[in-house]
Design an enzyme around this catalytic site. Structure first.
Site, short mmCIF file in Angstrom:
data_model
loop_
_atom_site.label_atom_id
_atom_site.label_comp_id
_atom_site.label_asym_id
_atom_site.label_seq_id
_atom_site.Cartn_x
_atom_site.Cartn_y
_atom_site.Cartn_z
N GLY A 190 5.55 3.22 0.11
CA GLY A 190 6.10 4.14 -1.17
C GLY A 190 5.20 4.15 -2.13
N SER A 227 0.66 -1.10 0.05
CA SER A 227 -0.09 0.09 0.00
C SER A 227 0.85 1.28 0.02
CB SER A 227 -0.78 -0.13 1.38
OG SER A 227 -0.11 0.41 2.40
N LYS A 228 0.30 2.52 -0.05
CA LYS A 228 1.01 3.57 -0.11
C LYS A 228 2.10 3.78 0.96
CE LYS A 228 -1.49 6.49 -3.22
NZ LYS A 228 -3.08 6.41 -3.15
N ARG A 229 1.72 3.24 2.16
CA ARG A 229 2.63 3.39 3.19
C ARG A 229 4.17 2.82 2.85
NH1 ARG A 229 1.70 -1.87 5.80
NH2 ARG A 229 -0.78 -1.67 5.35
#
Ligand code: GLU
Length: 517
Positions: A279, A275-277
Site C-alpha cells: 500500500g 514496500s509499495k506492495r
C-alpha cells in the site's frame, strides 16, 4: 552531558516514506524531550538520484507531521534545512586532510562509474541492501578481486611509489581518495543493540571522495555530524553495516563518537520489508487519504518504540513526555493499516470541535462543497447563527462514524448540495413499494407541521405515526432516510432531519415520491 543534538538526514531520492518519517520522528521526539536541537539535513550529494521535487515532498511531509527543525541557513524568511550539496568544499578539504595525515590515499583505479560490475553508486546502505551487496562492495575501481558479483578493492594504490604517483598525476589520471582501513577491530556501542564489533579484515578500503570531487555517503555524513556537533545518531537498522566505516572516520578525525541508536525495520503485515506492495508508503499519500497528522504521528511512534505501559493513544505532547531511547525495541515493527485507521478515528473522536471544523473546512472547499452558495436554497439559510456554526453541527453529526477527514467530505455531501444523488440500490430496497411511498408521504405531512422542527419533536412524532399506521418505526425511517440523503446509511435520522431543516426535507421527500413514479 552537553545538550543533545539530533538530526534527520534524508537522501532526496524519493518522497518521505513511512520508515524515514518514523526515523525523523524518533529524533525529533528525543530532541524535544531533552530540550535539545533537531537538525534537518538533505543528503543530496548524489546529484543524479536527487531531485528538488523530492526535497519539496520531504519538507511537506515533515511540516504536515509537525516535525519542525531548529536551524539551518536562512531561506525565504525561514531557516534550514542544510543541504550537503552546499558543503562540497568542506568534504574535499576533509578528504585531503585524511590523505595528509596518512588515513587515506589517492586511488587512480577509476571510479565506481567505470566499473564493470554495475551502476554508479555512492554507498547508500538502503539501495545497497536492495541491490544485494554491502555499500562497500560498490566502492572502488579496477584492480579489485571479484567476490561473487561484487568487488573488494585490493589496495593496489596504497602501495604506489612516489614515482608511480607522479606518473599518474602527470598523465592527468582521475583520482579518488580512499580510506586506509587499519588492521584490528572496530567496535561501537549501540543504544538499541548493545556492543557491536566488526573485524576490519572485512572492511574494504572505501572511497571517501570520488574522482569527480563528490564525497561518498560515509565521508559527508561523518563530516556533517562532526561539524553540526551531533550527539545522537538515531537511524534505521540498515545502517549498522555502514557504522564501522564511519567510526573509523571519526577516529581518523580525532573526534568522539556520537551515541548510535539503530532502530528496527518496519515490515508489512506479511512480515516482509514494508514496500509499495503493502500500500502507500509515502507520508503525503496518507495525508491525501485524510489521515490526521496526530494519528499518523501516534501510529509511527509505536512502530518500534514502546512507552513501557499499555497506553496507546498519545497526543503530541504526551509522546514528547513519554519518549525515551531505551524504549526502542530490538524486534522489527509491523505496519498495520487497520491500526492506523483506528488511531485516526480515535484522534478524530478526541479533537476539540473548532479544531476539527478547521481541518474539515479546506477539504470541503477543495471538493467544491463549501462555502455553500448564499440564497434561500442554501442549506444554512434557515439555520440559526452563522454558517460556521451550522458546519460545526454537521461535523459533530458525522464525527462518531468518521475514521478519516475525507469521511466528512463523502458523508457530508448530501447536506451540502442542493440536489442529492439517489443510490439506485437504496431506492430499490426502501422506496420502490407502494407501502413505502405511502409511509414516506405520511412522514412528509408530519414534517410539514411538527413544531419545533427539531430531533426532540421529530422522533416522537414519527414514532407515533408508525404506531398509528401499525408498523415498526423502521418502516418509516428507512424510506425517509433514502429520501433525504439518497443513501441507505446516515447518522441518526432525526438529527439528520433537524440539520437539513424543514424546507429541504419537504422538498427532498416530494422529489423522492416522484422518483420513478
Ligand atoms: N542519507 C541517509 C539515508 O537517507 C541517512 C543516513 C544517516 O542517517 O546516517 O539513508
Amino acid at each position: 552531558m552537553s545538550t543533545p543534538r539530533l538530526r534527520f538526514a534524508p537522501s532526496p531520492t524519493g518522497y518521505l516514506h513511512v520508515g524515514g518519517a518514523r526515523t525523523a520522528l524518533f529524533n525529533w521526539l528525543y530532541a524535544r524531550k531533552t530540550g535539545g536541537a533537531f537538525v534537518l539535513r538533505i543528503e543530496d550529494t548524489d546529484v543524479e538520484r536527487s531531485s528538488a521535487d523530492m526535497v519539496t515532498g520531504i519538507l511537506d511531509g515533515m511540516r504536515w507531521l509537525g516535525l519542525d527543525w531548529d536551524e539551518g541557513p536562512e531561506a525565504g524568511g525561514a531557516h534550514g534545512p542544510y543541504f550537503q550539496s552546499q558543503r562540497l568544499a568542506r568534504y574535499r578539504e576533509l578528504a585531503e586532510q585524511l590523505v595528509r595525515e596518512g588515513h587515506a590515499y589517492y586511488c587512480y583505479c577509476g571510479t565506481d562509474k567505470e566499473r564493470p560490475d554495475g551502476p554508479a553508486f555512492a554507498g547508500d546502505a538502503r539501495a545497497a541492501a536492495s541491490g544485494g551487496g554491502s555499500a562497500a562492495d560498490r566502492e572502488g575501481g579496477e584492480g579489485g578481486t571479484p567476490r561473487g558479483e561484487s568487488w573488494t578493492y585490493d589496495r593496489r594504490c596504497s602501495r604506489l611509489t612516489p614515482e608511480e604517483v607522479a606518473a599518474r598525476e602527470a598523465a592527468g589520471a582521475p583520482r579518488a581518495i580512499r580510506f586506509r582501513v587499519p588492521e584490528g577491530e572496530t567496535a561501537f556501542r549501540d543504544l538499541v543493540h548493545g556492543d557491536i564489533t566488526f573485524d576490519n579484515a572485512h572492511i574494504e578500503d572505501f572511497v571517501a571522495l570520488r574522482s569527480d570531487g563528490h564525497p561518498t555517503y560515509h565521508l559527508s555524513v561523518v563530516a556533517d555530524d562532526i561539524d553540526m556537533a551531533i550527539t545522537h545518531v538515531v537511524r534505521g537498522d540498515d545502517h549498522i553495516s555502514n557504522t564501522p566505516k564511519q567510526v573509523l572516520l571519526y577516529r581518523a578525525f580525532g573526534k568522539p563518537l556520537p551515541a548510535f541508536a539503530h532502530v528496527p525495520l518496519i515490515l508489512g503485515p506479511d512480515k516482509r520489508r514494508l514496500s509499495k506492495r503493502h500500500g502507500a508508503t509515502s507520508v503525503t499519500e496518507y495525508r491525501r487519504q485524510g489521515y490526521l497528522p496526530e494519528a499518523m504521528m501516534n501510529f509511527l511512534a509505536l512502530l518500534g518504540w514502546s512507552p513501557g505501559s499499555d497506553q496507546e493513544l498519545f497526543t503530541r505532547d504526551e509522546l514528547v513526555a513519554a519518549f525515551s531511547l531505551e524504549g526502542i525495541s530490538l524486534s522489527n515493527a509491523v505496519f498495520n493499516p487497520e491500526k492506523l485507521e483506528w488511531f485516526s478515528a480515535q484522534h478524530i473522536a478526541r479533537m476539540p470541535s473548532p479544531e476539527l471544523v478547521r481541518r474539515v473546512e479546506p477539504l470541503l472547499e477543495e471538493a467544491g462543497l463549501w462555502p455553500v452558495r448564499p440564497g434561500p436554497e442554501s442549506p444554512v439559510a434557515g439555520a440559526p447563527g452563522p454558517a460556521i456554526a451550522w458546519l460545526a453541527r454537521l461535523v459533530e453529526l458525522l464525527r462518531p462514524r468518521a475514521k478519516r477527514l475525507t469521511d466528512f467530505v463523502e458523508k457530508g455531501r448530501p447536506f451540502l448540495v442542493e440536489h442529492i444523488e439517489y443510490d439506485a440500490a437504496a431506492v430499490q430496497k426502501y422506496l420502490s413499494s407502494p407501502e413505502a411511498r405511502a409511509h414516506l408521504a405520511a412522514v412528509g405531512e408530519a414534517c410539514a407541521s411538527v413544531e419545533p422542527f427539531a430531533a426532540a419533536a421529530l422522533e416522537p412524532a414519527i414514532r407515533a405515526l408508525a404506531g398509528s399506521r401499525g408498523v415498526k418505526a423502521g418502516a418509516l425511517v428507512h424510506p425517509t432516510r433514502v429520501a433525504v440523503v439518497g443513501r441507505a446509511e446516515s447518522p441518526g435520522l432525526f438529527e439528520v432531519l433537524e440539520l437539513l431543516g424543514r424546507e429541504r426535507v419537504l422538498a427532498r421527500i416530494g422529489r423522492a415520491l416522484r422518483l420513478g413514479a
